[in-house]
Design an enzyme around this catalytic site. Structure first.
Site, short mmCIF file in Angstrom:
data_model
loop_
_atom_site.label_atom_id
_atom_site.label_comp_id
_atom_site.label_asym_id
_atom_site.label_seq_id
_atom_site.Cartn_x
_atom_site.Cartn_y
_atom_site.Cartn_z
N SER A 1 0.83 -1.20 0.00
CA SER A 1 0.00 0.00 0.00
C SER A 1 0.86 1.26 0.00
O SER A 1 0.35 2.36 -0.12
CB SER A 1 -0.93 0.00 1.21
OG SER A 1 -0.18 -0.15 2.38
N HIS B 1 -2.69 -3.18 -5.44
CA HIS B 1 -3.06 -2.75 -4.08
C HIS B 1 -4.56 -2.98 -3.87
O HIS B 1 -5.39 -2.28 -4.44
CB HIS B 1 -2.68 -1.27 -3.92
CG HIS B 1 -3.07 -0.69 -2.60
ND1 HIS B 1 -3.23 0.66 -2.41
CD2 HIS B 1 -3.32 -1.26 -1.40
CE1 HIS B 1 -3.57 0.89 -1.16
NE2 HIS B 1 -3.64 -0.26 -0.53
N GLU C 1 -6.05 -0.86 -6.97
CA GLU C 1 -5.12 0.17 -7.45
C GLU C 1 -3.91 -0.57 -8.04
O GLU C 1 -3.13 -1.17 -7.29
CB GLU C 1 -4.70 1.05 -6.26
CG GLU C 1 -4.02 2.33 -6.64
CD GLU C 1 -3.68 3.20 -5.42
OE1 GLU C 1 -3.56 4.42 -5.57
OE2 GLU C 1 -3.52 2.66 -4.31
N ASN D 1 -3.59 6.27 -0.74
CA ASN D 1 -3.09 6.59 0.60
C ASN D 1 -2.35 7.93 0.65
O ASN D 1 -2.32 8.58 1.68
CB ASN D 1 -2.21 5.46 1.12
CG ASN D 1 -3.07 4.28 1.55
OD1 ASN D 1 -4.27 4.44 1.80
ND2 ASN D 1 -2.49 3.10 1.59
#
Ligand code: COA
Length: 718
Positions: free
Chosen positions: A411, A432, A444, A482
């Site tokens: 991540s 991800h 992702e 993130n």
């Protein structure tokens, strides 16, 4: 657009509007013209309505909703169908969705092949069915089924639709031939008997109670969304007002919604979801030129919550999977969790028991790494430790067949830093997944410097196969999701430090439409998770992070997480975090201890507290994240704002009716946002996320409209 022919005394009206036979104005005009022609022609005894290219019709042309009404409306055409003495049969293959199903409901009969699907998905674009569906579907399927289909927008299989009474007969073989055969068998029957206009709606139970329950359900399930409420209202009209009045009211509701900001945003999201499938790499490879490799078998490393969920996604999509763990104890635990999850799916009626068994039969648990050597693709899902991941990739590279694609479910870690542990960097890619990985739709996909277009094409296709929404992004710390979440959650904590309470922040976000507040999410995933990430970052930076640290890595810091962890408030799993909880299923309750802890924390640091309104909370959290989004575009990590919006919709449940953060920014106006960001930058100089993005500055200065941002992004890279 619409073709007409006559065979065996049966007129065939065939919809022809690639790719999915959307009911654009020209198609509707064609149907209108040909149904009248068929009626006039005395040699024609019956009519079959069908579609080209294996599809009946995917509904109204969504692109036309932005303009005014053109051509005849479906209900106008349908009124003519209703009066016809010659039987009209809808012959359905592929999909009959939205206006497609409404058109079929105006036909006297409906036949379908087994693989066909029907549905009224308008609610997914912020609308209600506007072509008679809310009034006629209850007549065909009963009130309860119609409410379910229309408020969820879910597709229904032909077989299920047959049981409900929507489809009259399931057929096999050529759909036109079957249609002709069926139509001829009905020539001597009175069409008014099967005309849905004349049919009573089957209601199970008291009408008012059904309405009340349906309304309560949509209000809690789709909080803040207007369309589901209108869906219930309009469907209830099928039993509350005369037919024609119901149709008129439906049209009124539909027009109101069509011009609403919610529906516009959801229509944008519909096309955004399709736009992001047209990916391109900076090296030039793209979705058109690159061919995906087949993934007939896959492997997952790590049977923890993430890995187990990923394995589930694969096996429930029919891809045999080897699940590897380092020891038998962890493997057994992981397998138990996978079984439980599958059983839960069966209990919910989403899967038959024998299907679940078939899924388990293609899952091979093992502690032997070598079992991965022949799979087509491996997804590593161990915890976030660069050295561990590099070791694994080095081993995989040596052991797996040369064609195997190696994916990392990281991540945050840079893809190249993992890929360089192998001699096949072109076959290394980030995938991800979002927790819980079996449920959350976002995938992702992250390309590294050397990832090939073929590898990207493979993971983009795999994402679709396993029912995810794959978005391609470039590699940077935290990637897109993130990285944007960082400033968003930091601002939440700063607001608390300055005077808001965690519940002030969370309620503001939920009022906006987020399903959960950021502090509730933190409690759910574990306050200690954030704590450990921060501690690791501090270790790497050679800094010490305490409850008194005002600065961290040269930036403003809020150490409330450290203060909570010090008091053992690790989140929901221990019954207390930012909130307190009454048991594992308990709801978050404001805890005076936390209020006291926050006040003491601020006092000890000499921080002054003030009243912070919801507007400030929203602006600070959202604008900080939007600013980061523009930096991401500027750096070329995304090629279009749609990618960012889809990431937020499917990764963090941003309300679709707000269109995603970048679309939302365009609705507020970039000038206003830019000025506010400059103000925050001045007010909070120790937060790097307030340094205004130069792309945002440029776009706001030139007042560039949203649909031109993509070009401006390309320009900014030159
Ligand atoms: N109006 C206009 N365009 C439509 C459309 C519609 N109702 N339905 C699909 N399209 C377009 C898509 O935008 C896409 O265009 P693109 O190739 O330029 O990107 C193309 O048709 C294929 O659609 P896609 O969704 O990528 O294909 P699929 O095979 O995965 O799914 C459907 C096909 C029909 C199931 C899906 O497109 C769908 O659900 N469509 C919307 C149905 C709907 O909401 N109807 C009610 C409208 S009020």
């Amino acid at each position: 657009m619409t073709e007409y022919s006559v065979k065996d005394s049966v007129a065939i009206i065939q919809l022809d509007n690639p790719p999915v036979n959307a009911l654009g104005s020209k198609v509707r005009s064609g149907i209108d013209k040909y149904i009248k022609e068929a009626d006039r022609d005395s040699s024609v005894k019956a009519v079959v309505v069908c579609g080209k290219r294996g599809n009946f019709c995917a509904g109204a042309d969504i692109k036309e909703f932005d303009g005014g009404k053109k051509g005849p409306w479906i209900t106008d055409i349908g009124d003519y169908f209703d009066k016809m003495k010659k039987p009209v049969v809808a012959a359905i293959e592929g999909v009959a969705l939205g206006g497609g199903l409404e058109l079929a409901l105006f036909c006297h009969y409906r036949i379908a092949v087994k693989s066909a699907r029907v549905g009224q998905p308008e609610v997914a674009i912020g609308l209600i069915p506007g072509g008679g569906g809310t009034i006629r579907l209850p007549k065909a399927a009963g009130l309860k089924n119609a409410l379910e289909i229309i408020t969820t927008g879910n597709h229904v299989s032909a077989e299920k639709a047959h049981k409900m009474g929507i489809i009259d007969q399931i057929v096999s073989g050529n759909i036109i031939e079957e249609g002709i055969k069926f139509a001829k068998s009905k020539v001597h029957l009175d069409t008014s008997i099967v005309c849905l206009r004349n049919k009573h709606v089957k209601v199970d139970g008291d009408v008012d109670k059904v309405a009340e329950a349906a309304m309560a359900k949509v209000k809690s399930k789709y909080r803040g969304a207007m369309a589901p409420i209108y869906c219930v209202k309009s469907v209830m009209n099928s039993v509350r007002v005369p037919y024609q009045k119901g149709i008129e009211l439906e049209h009124e509701y539909f027009q109101d919604l069509r011009s609403s900001s919610q529906s516009k945003a959801m229509r944008y999201a519909f096309f955004a979801e399709r736009a992001i499938t047209k990916w391109q790499l900076p090296s030039g490879g793209n979705y058109r030129t690159a061919k995906p490799l087949p993934v007939k078998t896959a492997g997952v490393i790590g049977a923890g919550t993430m890995g187990g969920g990923i394995a589930l996604c694969l096996i429930t999509s029919g891809i045999p999977c080897v699940l590897v763990e380092q020891n038998k104890e962890f493997l057994d635990k992981g397998m138990e969790a996978v079984k439980m999850q599958l059983m839960g799916t069966v209990r919910l009626g989403k899967m038959a028991e024998n299907q679940a068994k078939q899924c388990m039969a293609i899952l091979k648990p093992t502690v032997n790494f070598e079992d991965l050597k022949n799979v087509d693709l491996v997804i590593e899902a161990v915890f976030e430790d660069l050295k561990l991941k590099r070791d694994i990739f080095e081993r995989l590279d040596k052991m797996c067949k040369p064609e195997t694609i190696l994916c990392t479910n990281t991540s945050t870690l840079d893809i190249d830093s993992i890929a360089t542990a192998t001699k096949r960097q072109e076959k290394v890619v980030g995938t991800h997944f979002f927790a819980p990985s079996y449920i959350m739709k976002l995938l992702e996909n992250i390309y590294g410097t050397k990832t090939s277009a073929e590898t990207v094409a493979t993971v983009m296709k795999l994402g679709k196969t396993i029912r995810k929404v794959p978005v391609l992004v470039g590699s940077c710390t935290g990637f897109v999701a993130n990285r944007m979440l960082g400033p968003y959650s930091q601002e939440a904590k700063y607001c608390v430090e300055e005077g808001a309470s965690p519940s002030n922040v969370d309620n503001t976000l939920m009022d906006f439409g987020m399903p959960m507040g950021t502090f509730q999410v933190s409690d759910l995933s574990g306050v200690d998770v954030g704590f450990r990430i921060r501690r690791e970052a501090a270790r790497k930076a050679g800094e010490t992070l305490t409850t008194k640290s005002r600065f961290f890595m040269g930036e403003r810091n809020c150490s409330l997480i450290e203060a909570l962890v010090e008091k053992g408030r690790l989140g929901k799993k221990v019954g207390k975090g930012w909130y307190k909880y009454d048991g594992p299923r308990g709801k978050p309750v404001v805890d005076p201890e936390v209020t006291q802890l926050i006040e003491e924390h601020c006092r000890s640091l000499g921080l002054e507290r003030r009243t912070i309104g919801s507007q400030e909370i929203l602006e600070r959290m959202q604008y900080a994240m939007i600013n980061e989004g523009f930096k991401i575009l500027e750096e070329g990590l995304c090629t279009m704002p749609e990618e960012i919006d889809i990431i937020w919709i499917y990764g963090f449940s941003w309300p679709k009716y707000m269109g995603g953060p970048m679309y939302y920014a365009s609705q507020i106006g970039l000038k206003k946002i830019y000025e506010k960001i400059c103000y925050f930058h001045k007010t909070f100089p120790y937060s790097a996320h307030w340094v205004p993005s130069s792309l945002l500055a440029k776009l706001s200065k030139n007042d560039v409209p949203f649909n031109k941002w993509g070009q401006a992004v390309q320009g900014s890279k030159l």
